[in-house]
Design an enzyme around this catalytic site. Structure first.
Site, PDB file in Angstrom:
ATOM      1  N   LYS A  64       0.847  -1.197   0.000  1.00 21.26           N
ATOM      2  CA  LYS A  64       0.000   0.000   0.000  1.00 21.26           C
ATOM      3  C   LYS A  64       0.883   1.248   0.000  1.00 21.26           C
ATOM      4  O   LYS A  64       1.585   1.516   0.969  1.00 21.26           O
ATOM      5  CB  LYS A  64      -0.925   0.049   1.219  1.00 21.26           C
ATOM      6  CG  LYS A  64      -1.955   1.197   1.091  1.00 21.26           C
ATOM      7  CD  LYS A  64      -2.541   1.623   2.405  1.00 21.26           C
ATOM      8  CE  LYS A  64      -1.721   2.642   3.144  1.00 21.26           C
ATOM      9  NZ  LYS A  64      -1.680   3.987   2.507  1.00 21.26           N
ATOM     10  N   GLY A 121       3.383   3.572  13.780  1.00 19.00           N
ATOM     11  CA  GLY A 121       4.180   2.396  14.127  1.00 19.00           C
ATOM     12  C   GLY A 121       3.717   1.767  15.441  1.00 19.00           C
ATOM     13  O   GLY A 121       3.636   0.536  15.564  1.00 19.00           O
ATOM     14  N   GLU A 144      10.240   1.036  10.497  1.00 20.85           N
ATOM     15  CA  GLU A 144      11.250   2.087  10.307  1.00 20.85           C
ATOM     16  C   GLU A 144      10.516   3.396  10.482  1.00 20.85           C
ATOM     17  O   GLU A 144       9.708   3.787   9.639  1.00 20.85           O
ATOM     18  CB  GLU A 144      11.893   1.952   8.908  1.00 20.85           C
ATOM     19  CG  GLU A 144      13.223   2.669   8.815  1.00 20.85           C
ATOM     20  CD  GLU A 144      13.076   4.050   8.229  1.00 20.85           C
ATOM     21  OE1 GLU A 144      13.036   5.011   9.041  1.00 20.85           O
ATOM     22  OE2 GLU A 144      13.004   4.178   7.006  1.00 20.85           O
ATOM     23  N   GLU A 165      10.070  15.560  15.844  1.00 21.32           N
ATOM     24  CA  GLU A 165      10.427  15.467  14.432  1.00 21.32           C
ATOM     25  C   GLU A 165       9.574  16.450  13.635  1.00 21.32           C
ATOM     26  O   GLU A 165       8.347  16.380  13.646  1.00 21.32           O
ATOM     27  CB  GLU A 165      10.202  14.038  13.918  1.00 21.32           C
ATOM     28  CG  GLU A 165      10.656  13.864  12.486  1.00 21.32           C
ATOM     29  CD  GLU A 165      10.475  12.436  11.993  1.00 21.32           C
ATOM     30  OE1 GLU A 165      11.362  11.963  11.277  1.00 21.32           O
ATOM     31  OE2 GLU A 165       9.444  11.814  12.313  1.00 21.32           O
TER      32      GLU A 165
END
Length: 475
Positions: A181, A238, A255, A386
């Site tokens: 996907k 995640g 990741e 981030e």
């Protein structure tokens, strides 16, 4: 100072269909539901195509196709699987210019990056893993490692085709079949890859591509017949995936995000370091999980380095991603631009000093100028969170021990850079930095033979290199 005349790459090489279905069992099929999304060019906000949204039933169709194809694909000798993967690599090279233009249109990154970095690495990953397909028993994972089965793979929007290669190439080499996907804002190169699979005569069902947003990805992760989940994206998603597969037999690699420290010592070659800093945070508009978004510079050279860095930023060109002179392209989406703005405003509110070069911003599209924050404290949000944009936070240090303490003071652990002429100092730093990748006197260097992955909230598992095979083998 040189003035650069426009040097646009032609769009004529790319044929974008008005509407795309799902790629299941080697065929284009219409989705069972009515859902459709538009993918836009972030540099102009022009609608490029309509994309199908795969429902849970569509995902089930794709997984069943992959399961059926697994029997023949996994039984095929590795040398035969390698032929298909080599063929895919060669077709990617032949169509590299087309794919680079398509990537820049859909993603917003400068054409020189998609052409000179992304596409060569995409082809290199397929070539590299094709070479492993008949040598798995020599990879160090036992005398007869077996494929897992069906791999459900979810990739992000920052390197759409490269992340596809990172995931599909090792999965196929190991004998697995795939349901992939792509990100909802950048599906076009994955859909072009579906055509490449047909061009390479890949057996039907070995690679299936379903488009959609988070619900589609969730259906893929939860599907009981998926044996392996591979995800690249945000730490928040995640965590959801890790919870979703907890207690199941599924193998998982994640990741996730990063907040990398780029550490410059006083003995470093400063001009070289400036180039590495620029590459570390302004490459791909800072849409890089391992971006060097925190600059740690030794106090004695901080003023000199910042002066040189500002001078260099004043030469960067922001604008049309298809112009070969462009250094900074468009932010991928309105949502990402809003996040970058919010965190930048938080940086100012908390007392950091903001600087950007004089930089005309186009009227249409999603744009953010290259930005530096000085006077940053460890407690500031811009030093901890981030940003995933072209924003650099600058901190200083006096001793190597202080540099280590500041660099490791983050929930992330994906990458780091160290700039010094002393080999012993470099090795001392590398052994103490809690990061999956540590670059020495460079940044953002990638190679298919080298593993990549992180610690802590940057995820677990490795992609690339011999290590990247392990995630797709039953040991």
């Amino acid at each position: 100072m040189f003035e650069y005349a426009p040097a646009p790459e032609s769009r004529a090489i790319v044929d974008i269909k008005p509407s795309y279905g799902l790629f299941i069992n080697g065929e284009w099929v219409e989705p069972l539901g009515e859902g459709r999304e538009k993918t836009v060019n972030p540099a102009s906000e022009e609608v490029l195509a309509e994309i199908a949204v795969a429902s849970e039933a569509d995902v089930d169709r794709a997984v069943q196709a992959a399961r059926k194809a697994f029997t023949g694909w996994s039984a095929m000798p590795g040398s035969e699987r390698a032929k298909y993967i080599f063929r895919i690599a060669r077709i990617i090279q032949e169509r590299a210019r087309e794919l680079a233009v398509l990537e820049s249109l859909d993603n917003g990154k400068p054409i020189r990056e998609s052409r000179d970095v992304d596409l060569p690495l995409v082809a290199a990953h397929f070539f590299y893993y094709a070479g492993w397909a008949d040598k798995l028993s020599y990879a160090g994972f036992g005398p007869s490692p077996q494929p897992l089965g069906v791999a459900g793979q979810i990739i992000p929007w920052n390197f759409p085709l490269l992340m596809l290669a990172w995931k599909i190439a090792p999965a196929l080499a190991c004998g697995n079949t795939v349901v992939l996907k792509p990100a909802e804002t950048t599906p076009l190169t994955a859909l072009a890859f579906a055509e490449i699979c047909r061009q390479a005569d890949l057996p039907p069902g070995v690679v299936n591509i379903v488009t959609g947003a988070g619900e589609t990805g969730g259906a893929l992760v939860r599907h009981p017949d998926v044996d392996k989940v591979a995800f690249t994206g945000s730490t928040e998603v995640g965590r959801l995936i890790a919870r979703s597969v907890a207690g199941s037999r599924k193998k998982v690699t994640l990741e996730l995000g990063g907040k990398a420290a780029n550490i410059v010592f006083e003995d470093a070659a400063l001009d070289q370091a400036v180039e590495g800093i620029v590459n570390g945070i302004f490459f791909n508009q800072g849409h890089v999980c391992c971006a060097g978004s925190r600059l740690l510079v030794q106090e004695s050279v901080a003023d000199e380095l910042l002066e040189a860095l500002k001078r260099r930023l004043s030469t960067l060109r922001l604008g049309d991603p298809l112009d070969k002179n462009t250094d900074i392209g468009a932010i991928n989406s309105a949502a990402q631009l809003a996040k970058i703005r919010e965190l930048s405003e938080a940086g100012e509110a908390e007392g950091a000093e903001r600087w950007s070069p004089a930089c005309p911003i186009p009227d249409k599209g999603f744009w953010f100028p290259p930005t530096i924050f000085t006077g940053v404290a460890q407690s500031h949000r811009i030093a901890r969170e981030e940003i995933f944009g072209p924003v650099l936070s600058v901190l200083t240090f006096r001793t190597p021990a202080e540099a280590i303490e500041k660099a490791n003071n983050t929930p992330y652990g994906l990458s780091a850079g160290v700039w010094t002429e002393k080999g012993s100092l470099m090795l001392w730093m590398a052994s103490r930095l809690r990061a999956g990748v540590v670059w020495s006197n460079t940044f953002n260097k990638f190679d298919p033979t080298s593993p990549f992955g992180g610690y802590k909230e940057s995820g677990y598992g490795r992609e690339g290199g011999r290590h990247g095979l392990e995630a797709y083998l039953a040991l």
